[in-house]
Design a protein around this motif. Structure first.
Motif, PDB file in Angstrom:
ATOM      1  N   THR A   1     -98.479 -84.496 -16.302  1.00 23.26           N
ATOM      2  CA  THR A   1     -99.522 -85.725 -16.269  1.00 23.26           C
ATOM      3  C   THR A   1     -98.724 -86.839 -15.549  1.00 23.26           C
ATOM      4  O   THR A   1     -97.320 -86.849 -15.406  1.00 23.26           O
ATOM      5  CB  THR A   1     -99.848 -85.995 -17.849  1.00 23.26           C
ATOM      6  OG1 THR A   1     -98.690 -86.736 -18.491  1.00 23.26           O
ATOM      7  CG2 THR A   1    -100.303 -84.850 -18.415  1.00 23.26           C
ATOM      8  N   PRO A   2     -99.450 -87.958 -15.426  1.00 26.54           N
ATOM      9  CA  PRO A   2     -98.517 -89.095 -14.912  1.00 26.54           C
ATOM     10  C   PRO A   2     -97.710 -89.818 -16.069  1.00 26.54           C
ATOM     11  O   PRO A   2     -96.984 -90.698 -15.571  1.00 26.54           O
ATOM     12  CB  PRO A   2     -99.787 -89.868 -14.497  1.00 26.54           C
ATOM     13  CG  PRO A   2    -100.954 -89.245 -14.575  1.00 26.54           C
ATOM     14  CD  PRO A   2    -100.824 -88.066 -15.469  1.00 26.54           C
ATOM     15  N   LEU A   3     -97.525 -89.424 -17.088  1.00 29.43           N
ATOM     16  CA  LEU A   3     -96.771 -89.801 -18.092  1.00 29.43           C
ATOM     17  C   LEU A   3     -95.656 -89.007 -18.376  1.00 29.43           C
ATOM     18  O   LEU A   3     -95.767 -88.036 -18.480  1.00 29.43           O
ATOM     19  CB  LEU A   3     -97.366 -90.185 -19.636  1.00 29.43           C
ATOM     20  CG  LEU A   3     -98.786 -91.125 -19.477  1.00 29.43           C
ATOM     21  CD1 LEU A   3     -99.198 -90.860 -20.938  1.00 29.43           C
ATOM     22  CD2 LEU A   3     -98.641 -92.507 -18.950  1.00 29.43           C
ATOM     23  N   LYS A   4     -94.276 -89.600 -18.068  1.00 25.80           N
ATOM     24  CA  LYS A   4     -93.080 -88.874 -18.047  1.00 25.80           C
ATOM     25  C   LYS A   4     -93.235 -88.299 -19.559  1.00 25.80           C
ATOM     26  O   LYS A   4     -92.858 -88.830 -20.559  1.00 25.80           O
ATOM     27  CB  LYS A   4     -91.936 -90.103 -17.817  1.00 25.80           C
ATOM     28  CG  LYS A   4     -90.623 -89.248 -18.048  1.00 25.80           C
ATOM     29  CD  LYS A   4     -89.638 -90.023 -17.630  1.00 25.80           C
ATOM     30  CE  LYS A   4     -88.070 -89.478 -17.637  1.00 25.80           C
ATOM     31  NZ  LYS A   4     -87.919 -88.101 -17.496  1.00 25.80           N
ATOM     32  N   ASP A   5     -92.734 -86.933 -19.367  1.00 22.06           N
ATOM     33  CA  ASP A   5     -92.417 -85.900 -20.457  1.00 22.06           C
ATOM     34  C   ASP A   5     -93.782 -85.693 -21.205  1.00 22.06           C
ATOM     35  O   ASP A   5     -93.537 -84.938 -22.130  1.00 22.06           O
ATOM     36  CB  ASP A   5     -91.553 -86.747 -21.544  1.00 22.06           C
ATOM     37  CG  ASP A   5     -90.171 -87.016 -20.905  1.00 22.06           C
ATOM     38  OD1 ASP A   5     -89.698 -86.075 -20.046  1.00 22.06           O
ATOM     39  OD2 ASP A   5     -89.429 -88.049 -21.102  1.00 22.06           O
TER      40      ASP A   5
END
Length: 186
Positions: A6-10
């Motif tokens: 996803t665009p969110l890290k982790d």
């Protein structure tokens, strides 16, 4: 099982391999060895939670602070929800950003949210059963929250604000810019 970034890290979406035949379907919803290999880390889930809610119920945005922070693996057993994560880690390239995914009893997707995120969901179907694994035990004194309709985040919950059914607690959560980020994770 397939891991989708996803665009969110982790934060990751996990899509299981579904085996269909004339009897119905089968899939492996969780396998620790597969899960840890896909993520490249060892996650020990210690608590499973489940909720049943009606259309418009919005639970969130929640997090556990300090040593009680929780990573979660969430999925829907019945119905449909929009699941949302907000990155609260100041050192992250996705700090202050949010991502949402629709989780349903038809798409079988799961959403992994690591420690350091606010998390919430809203029910889009007449009812929904929501299930999640946590890697740390719940601690009431470490509860944290973020206002679901914070204008600086501008989260699209896919329902009208006036349709949202909130707990008393979730109606008074602080805004993003009111959080003490320096002390959230200590």
């Amino acid at each position: 099982m397939q891991l989708v970034e996803t665009p969110l890290k982790d934060c990751f979406i996990l899509e299981p391999r579904i085996f269909n035949d004339d009897r119905g379907f089968f899939f492996e919803s969780y396998n620790k060895n597969t899960f840890d290999k896909l993520l490249g880390k060892n996650i020990d889930f210690v608590q499973d939670n489940q909720s049943h809610s009606v259309y418009g119920v919005l639970r969130g945005l929640h997090f556990q602070k300090g040593v009680h922070a929780q990573a979660k693996l969430v999925r829907v057993l019945e119905g449909s929800v929009l699941d949302v994560a907000v990155d609260l880690r100041e050192d992250s390239p996705s700090f202050g950003k949010w991502y949402s995914v629709e989780l349903t009893d038809k798409n079988f997707k799961q959403f992994f949210i690591p420690r350091g995120f606010a998390h919430g969901f809203v029910v889009l179907s007449p009812t929904a059963i929501f299930s999640y694994k946590c890697d740390n035990f719940y601690n009431k004194a470490s509860e944290g929250g973020l206002l679901f309709n914070d204008p600086s985040l501008n989260i699209d919950w896919n329902i009208k604000t006036e349709e949202a059914i909130l707990s008393d607690k979730d109606q008074i959560n602080p805004l993003f810019n009111q959080l003490d980020f320096k002390n959230l994770w200590n």
